[in-house]
Design a protein around this motif. Structure first.
Motif, PDB file in Angstrom:
ATOM      1  N   ARG A 242      -0.016 -32.535  -3.433  1.00  0.00           N
ATOM      2  CA  ARG A 242      -0.219 -31.134  -3.073  1.00  0.00           C
ATOM      3  C   ARG A 242      -1.115 -30.408  -4.067  1.00  0.00           C
ATOM      4  O   ARG A 242      -1.687 -29.384  -3.749  1.00  0.00           O
ATOM      5  CB  ARG A 242       1.138 -30.409  -2.995  1.00  0.00           C
ATOM      6  N   SER A 243      -1.193 -30.906  -5.311  1.00  0.00           N
ATOM      7  CA  SER A 243      -2.011 -30.207  -6.303  1.00  0.00           C
ATOM      8  C   SER A 243      -3.487 -30.622  -6.246  1.00  0.00           C
ATOM      9  O   SER A 243      -4.307 -30.128  -7.012  1.00  0.00           O
ATOM     10  CB  SER A 243      -1.448 -30.440  -7.711  1.00  0.00           C
ATOM     11  N   HIS A 244      -3.824 -31.547  -5.351  1.00  0.00           N
ATOM     12  CA  HIS A 244      -5.223 -31.950  -5.190  1.00  0.00           C
ATOM     13  C   HIS A 244      -5.875 -31.150  -4.059  1.00  0.00           C
ATOM     14  O   HIS A 244      -5.207 -30.440  -3.320  1.00  0.00           O
ATOM     15  CB  HIS A 244      -5.316 -33.447  -4.908  1.00  0.00           C
ATOM     16  N   LEU A 245      -7.195 -31.311  -3.964  1.00  0.00           N
ATOM     17  CA  LEU A 245      -7.952 -30.626  -2.915  1.00  0.00           C
ATOM     18  C   LEU A 245      -7.351 -30.875  -1.536  1.00  0.00           C
ATOM     19  O   LEU A 245      -6.926 -31.989  -1.234  1.00  0.00           O
ATOM     20  CB  LEU A 245      -9.384 -31.174  -2.883  1.00  0.00           C
ATOM     21  N   ASP A 246      -7.365 -29.836  -0.711  1.00  0.00           N
ATOM     22  CA  ASP A 246      -6.903 -29.997   0.669  1.00  0.00           C
ATOM     23  C   ASP A 246      -7.885 -30.840   1.468  1.00  0.00           C
ATOM     24  O   ASP A 246      -9.089 -30.802   1.209  1.00  0.00           O
ATOM     25  CB  ASP A 246      -6.813 -28.624   1.352  1.00  0.00           C
ATOM     26  N   VAL A 247      -7.366 -31.552   2.451  1.00  0.00           N
ATOM     27  CA  VAL A 247      -8.239 -32.191   3.433  1.00  0.00           C
ATOM     28  C   VAL A 247      -8.771 -31.094   4.339  1.00  0.00           C
ATOM     29  O   VAL A 247      -8.004 -30.269   4.834  1.00  0.00           O
ATOM     30  CB  VAL A 247      -7.452 -33.226   4.267  1.00  0.00           C
ATOM     31  N   PHE A 248     -10.077 -31.071   4.539  1.00  0.00           N
ATOM     32  CA  PHE A 248     -10.666 -30.060   5.411  1.00  0.00           C
ATOM     33  C   PHE A 248     -10.544 -30.482   6.868  1.00  0.00           C
ATOM     34  O   PHE A 248     -10.229 -29.694   7.740  1.00  0.00           O
ATOM     35  CB  PHE A 248     -12.127 -29.834   5.017  1.00  0.00           C
ATOM     36  N   GLU A 249     -10.799 -31.759   7.119  1.00  0.00           N
ATOM     37  CA  GLU A 249     -10.645 -32.273   8.484  1.00  0.00           C
ATOM     38  C   GLU A 249     -10.464 -33.788   8.469  1.00  0.00           C
ATOM     39  O   GLU A 249     -10.859 -34.461   7.507  1.00  0.00           O
ATOM     40  CB  GLU A 249     -11.882 -31.941   9.334  1.00  0.00           C
TER      41      GLU A 249
END
Ligand code: SF4
Ligand code: SF4
Length: 294
Positions: A242-249
């Motif tokens: 959760r502390s890493h970059l979000d998946v955009f798609e």
């Protein structure tokens, strides 16, 4: 292999099992060695290690499990760097020989803390493997060495078959995706230097699903060909925590297939491995032999 009677793709993804698999695991444990395959619990282990259609591939992680950098997509811990293990190069080479791997991928954390950023240790590991059997194909996935040509040259001089360095994403997204010390131009210059100064094959990887536009992917692939990069792999970015970059798609498999065709047929890469689960070293041995040596 090469008989055209390969298993259909939907049958290929099998959980690793069998005698060979446990043998490899034991050898690694006995020697206290670490593979990215196991540590990242890579879904491709069954395919890569068995090399069902050609050479088996495994990826070794050199120089510890702590990195001097902190990329926002990566699960490796930052800081608290430890001293190098001087026996590691020989130890890895012995394990490779014992397991009987045909194709080895060596990678590492970044070691900005060391005077030569770990280039010498990398080079020594390549030499130890080639000393035992020059027929073993060695691919190294190297850091950018802060773009220092003399450090990149150390790797070239050690005689690997493939030098990979990942640009990771398109130019606009370099930061926030990568550590601030990394950069698009710097990474391209590393690949370009290898192409210019040697016959070693060059390779790079991009993660998709970070919010890049199609025209940016195309631009990146074109820039890579401009730098004479031979091989490219494209895979889906997955958030390690959760502390890493979000998946955009989540990019559709058909889109991956389209990019593979663009890369191979239009832009002239030797091969492009492209798919949601593809990682830099995905079936590297098998695909390299198919595309380059056949
Ligand atoms: Fe992870 Fe490599 Fe970035 Fe270090 S440099 S944090 S190992 S991706
Ligand atoms: Fe190992 Fe790379 Fe294959 Fe995953 S893709 S199993 S890390 S060689």
């Amino acid at each position: 292999s090469g008989t055209g009677r390969r298993k259909p793709d939907w049958l290929k993804m099998r959980p690793p099992s069998g005698r060979r698999f446990t043998d490899i695991k034991e050898t690694l444990r006995d020697r206290d060695l670490h593979t990215v395959c196991e540590e990242a619990n890579c879904p491709n282990m069954g395919e890569c290690w068995s090399g069902r259609n050609g050479p088996g591939t495994a990826t070794f992680m050199l120089m510890g499990d702590r990195c001097s950098r902190g990329c926002n997509f990566c699960d490796v811990e930052t800081g608290g760097m430890e001293a190098l293990d001087p026996d590691e190069p020989a130890n890895v080479a012995d394990a490779v020989a014992e397991i009987g791997l045909d194709y080895v991928v060596l990678t590492s954390v970044d070691r900005d803390d060391l005077p030569d950023q770990g280039a010498g240790h990398f080079a020594e590991t390549i030499r130890e493997i080639k000393d035992r059997d020059p027929g073993i194909l060695v691919e190294v996935l190297i850091p950018d060495f802060q773009g220092e040509p003399r450090l990149v040259r150390k790797i070239v001089d050690a005689g690997p078959d493939v030098i990979a360095h990942n640009v990771e994403t398109v130019e606009r997204l370099q930061w926030p995706v990568r550590d601030r010390r990394a950069g698009y131009e710097q990474s391209l210059s590393v690949l370009e230097q290898v192409s210019e100064e040697s016959d070693v094959y060059t390779k790079t990887s991009l993660m998709l699903g970070l919010g890049e536009y199609d025209h940016e992917i195309y631009q990146t692939l074109s820039d890579l060909r401009e730098a004479d990069v031979d091989i490219v792999t494209l895979g889906q970015y997955l958030q390690p925590s959760r502390s890493h970059l979000d998946v955009f798609e989540y990019v559709h498999p058909d889109a991956f297939e389209t990019w593979r065709r663009v890369a191979e047929e239009e832009l002239g890469f030797l091969y492009c491995a492209s798919g949601p689960m593809v990682r830099s070293s995905y079936k590297a041995g098998e695909l390299f032999v198919d595309a380059v040596l056949r």
